[in-house]
Design an enzyme around this catalytic site. Structure first.
Site, short mmCIF file in Angstrom:
data_model
loop_
_atom_site.label_atom_id
_atom_site.label_comp_id
_atom_site.label_asym_id
_atom_site.label_seq_id
_atom_site.Cartn_x
_atom_site.Cartn_y
_atom_site.Cartn_z
N GLY B 41 0.82 -1.20 0.00
CA GLY B 41 0.00 0.00 0.00
C GLY B 41 0.86 1.25 0.00
O GLY B 41 1.89 1.32 0.67
N GLY B 43 -0.77 4.48 0.08
CA GLY B 43 -1.60 5.62 0.48
C GLY B 43 -0.88 6.38 1.59
O GLY B 43 0.33 6.22 1.79
N LEU B 44 -1.61 7.18 2.33
CA LEU B 44 -0.96 7.96 3.38
C LEU B 44 -0.26 7.06 4.37
O LEU B 44 0.88 7.31 4.78
CB LEU B 44 -2.00 8.83 4.10
CG LEU B 44 -2.48 10.01 3.28
CD1 LEU B 44 -3.54 10.79 4.05
CD2 LEU B 44 -1.32 10.94 2.93
N ALA B 45 -0.91 5.96 4.76
CA ALA B 45 -0.31 5.08 5.75
C ALA B 45 0.94 4.41 5.17
O ALA B 45 2.02 4.43 5.79
CB ALA B 45 -1.32 4.03 6.21
N HIS B 267 -21.75 8.30 4.76
CA HIS B 267 -21.50 9.74 4.79
C HIS B 267 -22.74 10.50 4.35
O HIS B 267 -23.33 10.18 3.33
CB HIS B 267 -20.33 10.05 3.85
CG HIS B 267 -19.74 11.39 4.08
ND1 HIS B 267 -20.44 12.55 3.86
CD2 HIS B 267 -18.52 11.78 4.51
CE1 HIS B 267 -19.66 13.59 4.15
NE2 HIS B 267 -18.49 13.14 4.56
N SER B 285 -17.70 17.03 0.20
CA SER B 285 -17.00 17.07 1.48
C SER B 285 -17.82 17.61 2.66
O SER B 285 -18.61 18.53 2.52
CB SER B 285 -15.76 17.95 1.33
OG SER B 285 -15.26 18.30 2.60
N ARG B 338 -21.35 12.25 11.44
CA ARG B 338 -21.88 11.69 10.20
C ARG B 338 -23.01 10.70 10.39
O ARG B 338 -24.00 10.73 9.67
CB ARG B 338 -20.75 11.01 9.45
CG ARG B 338 -19.75 12.02 8.98
CD ARG B 338 -18.53 11.40 8.36
NE ARG B 338 -17.70 12.48 7.87
CZ ARG B 338 -16.50 12.31 7.34
NH1 ARG B 338 -15.99 11.09 7.25
NH2 ARG B 338 -15.83 13.34 6.90
N HIS B 431 -18.87 5.26 2.78
CA HIS B 431 -17.72 6.13 2.65
C HIS B 431 -16.46 5.57 3.28
O HIS B 431 -15.36 5.72 2.76
CB HIS B 431 -18.08 7.45 3.33
CG HIS B 431 -16.99 8.46 3.31
ND1 HIS B 431 -16.48 8.97 2.13
CD2 HIS B 431 -16.31 9.07 4.30
CE1 HIS B 431 -15.53 9.84 2.42
NE2 HIS B 431 -15.39 9.92 3.72
N ARG B 465 -16.36 7.28 12.72
CA ARG B 465 -15.19 8.14 12.62
C ARG B 465 -15.61 9.58 12.43
O ARG B 465 -16.54 9.87 11.69
CB ARG B 465 -14.32 7.71 11.43
CG ARG B 465 -13.14 8.63 11.20
CD ARG B 465 -12.24 8.14 10.10
NE ARG B 465 -12.82 8.21 8.78
CZ ARG B 465 -12.90 9.31 8.04
NH1 ARG B 465 -12.47 10.47 8.52
NH2 ARG B 465 -13.41 9.27 6.84
#
Ligand SMILES: Cc1cc2nc3c(=O)[nH]c(=O)nc-3n(C[C@H](O)[C@H](O)[C@H](O)COP(=O)(O)OP(=O)(O)OC[C@H]3O[C@@H](n4cnc5c(N)ncnc54)[C@H](O)[C@@H]3O)c2cc1C
Ligand code: SF4
Ligand code: FES
Lengths: 273, 667
Positions: B41, B43-45, B267, B285, B338, B431, B465
């Protein structure tokens, strides 16, 4: 107050009035088995196209049909986010990267931009630096290698000072952001008769040159990135402006001017040194 | 049912992480060079973990299925990233971010993990800015903030509606630097299809080169799965098309427990479904709820007239509109979390007040703030004392454009409607997934040496979240947690030489992958992969979506079992194995989604309470709010795979020592 919670009534796939449309589209799509084989344009007719469909959803419908018919393999194309941000999609539509509309990617193009019975020619990006993998999918890893050559700020994790210790004028921050909006799709290269990657490279050079954090490596960055760009086989820039016109993120030509300035300055210093 | 050990260090919540960090075993630099880490992966992680570990001196290999690591799904995140900087001087603190996150998650997350997340949040912003991320700024040159749901402070940092893009490109540039330096080897267009365990420890992966179709074996002293969430099990979601559960699922089948699979986030503000051809849904958003007010008509007749095109919503008088979030939740108004906002939208639409043809849409309206908040501000700045309505609109338009321009453009492209002139129509959509691989405090799964980071793990968000917290978690895990916690394991691995990929475990694992691929081709059925994916999505959305009940879940489980049979008897996978073949990729992913779907429904059925995104109709208050059962369910459900369709349940009891748990209220 009464609160309603019905069960099972919520159905994402309910039949909708606007479900399918009545447009017929004639496609000519580039089919190529792999990088070694010859490709050719193949005709397909897609019926009952809804104007609310995205261009890629029309391809989904066509691919479903091809699988059902079992004659032809489905058409391979790159896509992922379908929101105009990942830079995966990359179709050359009627001679224009990402199709007829300004400032949008292929995945954001909707069929309402076409008319009933239109003929649409769809090809992959054409550039020696972006070889075809299959059908409409190409290899754009040259862009990654250009970034690896200098498109960064050399800072290791954990070394940063408090973010607000470094005020940055809003205008500079905004200009830097505008350049950083590049999605790395490669449309600029596909649009250019010389296959130049200047718009892409200049966007990264500008983003970092406009920020104080980027200053220490300004000179080496631009020299290394330009050298890598040349090594990858991209052509040179003759200022036709085709890249800016086709860029889905409307990256401005002023970035190329900035790159040139950065480059000459850097060369001057490195020659003196 | 057995208990599982979360390895949370002892001591005070505030000092736990600092003390642990300074006592965790270290690996000396010369040994690091001999330790290999596989990161799946980008992505950000994944990018932040790979970069930080490579900087420390480990030998790192990174895999992603996109053609470039820069295209990982994190790129699509729009609204922002939280950090407890308190730059706005509005009372924010590490404790408040910690508290908001635990409460937002409906008291189903671990205190220790969440506190650590809040502690490192500030460093993330510093790190991002230092690596050239152009966040939004004020005229004074300092960073700008906005609000997100479930909080009463402004702690969200952003870059227009492209925060994920800018953060990912920042992390990606660091990754590319390490690639250029030779510290990271990158494998783009590669899909991990199996983990390899040797003597009870994870030692590598099998990956398929998506261009040539060849299977490859890769050794690692440790393997990090940073492979994102599984929202696409619903078919329609805001996730990118290729997001999938395969990596996590293969790990699950090789011994990693899967935690809280039924916790999914719907979401509230997405563009409604427009037709059968729909391939994905688009998020608008959450940041839009700073300035957009959500409403439906007060009277059903008006809603019907709007649906039939006989009434223009702009013409409906103020007193005839029901700003139902402001009405029901005066303290948080349009900025409730949410899950609460989504349920409220569903409630109004189910009651017959929906405003589009399908009856499944509500308005998100900017007209009021455009004119009277921003228009007035600009007029004052321009010294215009009696601005006309037209002037107010014109001035406000500019401000709204600067704040949300790209989102408004996106809305217009997709719907063909101009949101500057008409209220947006929105409806909830899938989402994010709070559930994921179970990990301990070190982010290690139940398989030694196998870690999960980012959305792929279950760790920090409980049952719901809060907005702008996923980017924070992904980067926290990768930049600031794993570089320390991995030492606890690798310090004992320094004498392990790299294991040859000719080892029988690698051979065996590759054979399994090969045979699954052959099995898929061998079905030679009549229906494309998407056909099964859409049907699975519908079963799960109807029964394990915004509202769940026993009858529906029970039915869904048997339907999914039947669908699995049908898939393996009737799917048609075209093309060849040794070729670039997106249909084959999809087929493998959908096969795993079907197995996961069953577990989600099972988990939702076993959890006899409502909490966060898990809303059981048989557990609600009189006012229609989620009703928790803390006595029996203040725990994490961690599922152990036995065989297909059969799992054992383990539970981790959650302990709240620093927060008093209460009914979640946003009124
Ligand atoms: C439209 C949208 C908007 C969002 N906006 C926000 C926001 O404003 N703020 C916020 O905090 N959060 C937001 N989120 C959530 C957030 O973006 C994600 O939770 C987060 O980016 C996940 O990051 P990640 O690194 O865990 O995984 P991802 O970014 O999903 O990356 C997964 C990586 O794993 C790779 N991968 C997966 N499986 C395999 C495999 N089998 N083999 C090889 N590689 C594999 C992929 O190639 C990819 O590189 C948003 C989400 C969506 C959908
Ligand atoms: S400059 Fe524009 S066209 Fe070129 S890669 Fe970037 S976004 Fe695409
Ligand atoms: S698919 Fe991501 S930009 Fe088009």
């Amino acid at each position: 107050m009464v609160y309603y919670f019905k069960t099972y009534n919520h159905n994402q796939y309910k039949k909708l009035n606007i479900m399918s449309g009545n447009m017929n589209i004639n496609l000519k799509v580039w089919r190529q088995k792999n990088g070694k084989s010859q490709g050719k344009l193949v005709d397909y007719k897609v019926e009952n196209v809804s104007p609310d469909m995205s261009f890629l959803e029309m391809f989904d419908v066509l691919n479903d049909r091809l699988i059902n018919e079992g004659k032809d393999e489905p058409i391979a194309f790159d896509h992922d986010c379908r929101e105009g941000i990942c830079g995966s999609c990359s179709m050359y539509i009627n001679g224009r990267p990402h199709g007829p509309n300004q400032g949008v990617t292929t995945c954001q193009l909707h069929m309402r931009s076409f008319k009933d019975n239109d003929t649409i020619v769809v090809e992959p990006w054409r550039s020696a630096a972006f070889p075809v993998i299959k059908d409409l999918a190409t290899n754009r890893s040259a862009f990654d290698r250009i970034i690896a050559s200098g498109g960064f700020i050399s800072i290791n994790t954990g070394n940063a000072q408090d973010a607000n210790n470094l005020p940055i004028a809003k205008d500079n921050a905004d200009d830097s952001f505008a350049a950083a909006a590049c999605i790395g799709c490669g449309a600029c290269v596909a649009a250019c008769k010389n296959s130049s990657a200047m718009l892409f490279v200049s966007a990264k050079v500008s983003q970092l040159a406009l920020l104080p954090q980027g200053a220490p490596e300004r000179a080496t960055r631009v020299l290394n990135m330009v050298a890598q760009m040349d090594a990858e086989g991209f052509g040179s820039c003759t200022n036709t402006g085709a890249c800016e016109a086709e860029c889905p993120k409307q990256i401005s030509l002023t970035n190329i001017a900035r790159l040139n300035r950065e480059y000459y300055k850097a060369q001057l210093f490195s020659n003196e040194g | 049912m057995s208990k599982i050990d979360s390895k949370i260090p002892a001591g005070d919540l505030e000092t736990k992480w600092t003390k642990y960090k300074s006592s965790v075993p270290l690996v000396n630099p010369s040994n690091k060079r001999n330790l290999e880490i596989v990161v799946v992966g980008s992505g950000l992680a994944g990018s932040s973990a790979a970069t930080s570990l490579a900087e420390l001196g480990y030998k790192v290999k990174v895999f992603c299925f996109q053609d470039s690591p820069r295209r990982a799904h994190s790129i699509a995140a729009q609204g922002g990233i939280n950090a407890a900087k308190n730059y706005q001087n509005d009372g924010d603190s590490v404790y408040r971010l910690f508290y908001d996150t635990i409460k937002g998650g409906d008291y189903r997350a671990r205190e220790a993990n969440v506190h650590r997340l809040a502690e490192v949040s500030s460093n993330i912003i510093d790190q991002a800015v230092a690596s050239g991320v152009p966040f939004a700024r004020e005229y004074g040159g300092l960073l700008s903030n906005r609000s997100f749901g479930g909080t009463q402070v402004q702690r969200t940092f952003y870059a227009a509606g492209q925060t994920g893009q800018q953060l990912l490109l920042g992390a990606y540039s660091g990754l590319q630097r390490q690639i250029g330096l030779g510290n990271v080897q990158m494998f783009a267009r590669h899909e991990m299809l199996e983990v390899v365990n040797i003597d009870g420890k994870c030692r590598g992966i099998i990956a398929r080169d998506l261009v040539s179709g060849k299977l490859e074996r890769h050794f690692g002293h440790a393997v990090l799965l940073c492979t994102g969430g599984y929202g696409n099990v619903f078919y329609l979601s805001t996730n990118a098309m290729a997001c999938n559960v395969t990596a996590a699922w293969k790990a699950h089948k090789k011994g990693a427990y899967f935690a809280n699979p039924c916790y999914t986030q719907i979401h509230p503000t997405c563009i409604p479904v427009s037709g059968d051809h729909q391939s994905k849904l688009t998020l608008m958003s959450e940041s839009l709820r700073n300035d957009g007010r959500i409403w439906v008509p007060k009277r059903k007749e008006d809603a019907e007239a709007i649906r039939n095109g006989k009434l223009n919503p702009n013409d409906l008088k103020e007193e005839d509109r029901d700003y139902y979030l402001e009405r029901r939740y005066p303290a948080f108004g349009n900025l409730v979390p949410r899950d609460v906002a989504s349920r409220a939208a569903k409630e109004r639409c189910d009651a017959g007040f929906g405003v589009n043809k399908t009856g499944e849409a509500v308005y998100l309206d900017f007209a009021f703030n455009m004119k009277y908040k921003y228009g007035k501000q600009v007029a004052t700045l321009k010294h215009i004392t009696n601005p006309t309505e037209a002037q107010l609109t014109e001035f406000g338009h500019e401000v709204i454009k600067e704040k949300y321009g790209n989102l408004f453009d996106m809305y217009k492209q997709i719907t063909g409607v101009n949101p500057y002139e008409n209220p947006m129509m929105i409806y909830p959509a899938v989402h994010y997934t709070m559930g994921g691989l179970w990990v301990d405090y070190n982010l290690m799964t139940t398989v030694p040496g196998l870690y999960a980071l980012g959305e792929a793990n279950f760790s920090d968000h409980g049952a719901n979240r809060l907005g702008a917290s996923a980017l924070m978690q992904g980067l926290a895990d990768g930049y600031f947690v794993i570089p320390y916690t991995i030492g606890a394991y690798l310090a004992n691995e320094i004498s392990v030489k790299s294991i040859s990929t000719d080892h029988e475990a690698f051979v065996e694992a590759e054979k399994n992958v090969q045979s699954t691929i052959e099995k898929l081709f061998a079905v030679k059925g009549t229906k494309p992969v998407d056909f099964f994916h859409k049907r699975l999505g519908k079963i799960i959305w109807d029964n394990c979506g915004m509202a769940r009940n026993v009858e529906g879940l029970t039915k869904a489980i048997s339907e999914i079992k039947a669908l699995r049979e049908e898939f393996w008897n009737d799917v048609r996978v075209t093309g060849e194995a040794n070729d670039f073949n997106p249909e084959l990729e999809k087929a493998g992913r959908v096969a795993d989604f079907i197995e996961l779907g069953e577990l989600m429904c099972k988990d939702a059925l076993e959890r006899n309470e409502s909490c966060g995104g898990h809303f059981r109709e048989d557990h609600q208050t009189e006012e229609g709010e989620a009703l928790r059962d803390d006595e029996n369910f203040k725990n994490v459900s961690a599922w152990e795979f036995k065989e297909i369709g059969n799992w054992d349940l383990h539970q981790e009891e959650l302990v709240y020592e620093n927060i008093k748990i209460a009914q979640r209220s946003y009124k």
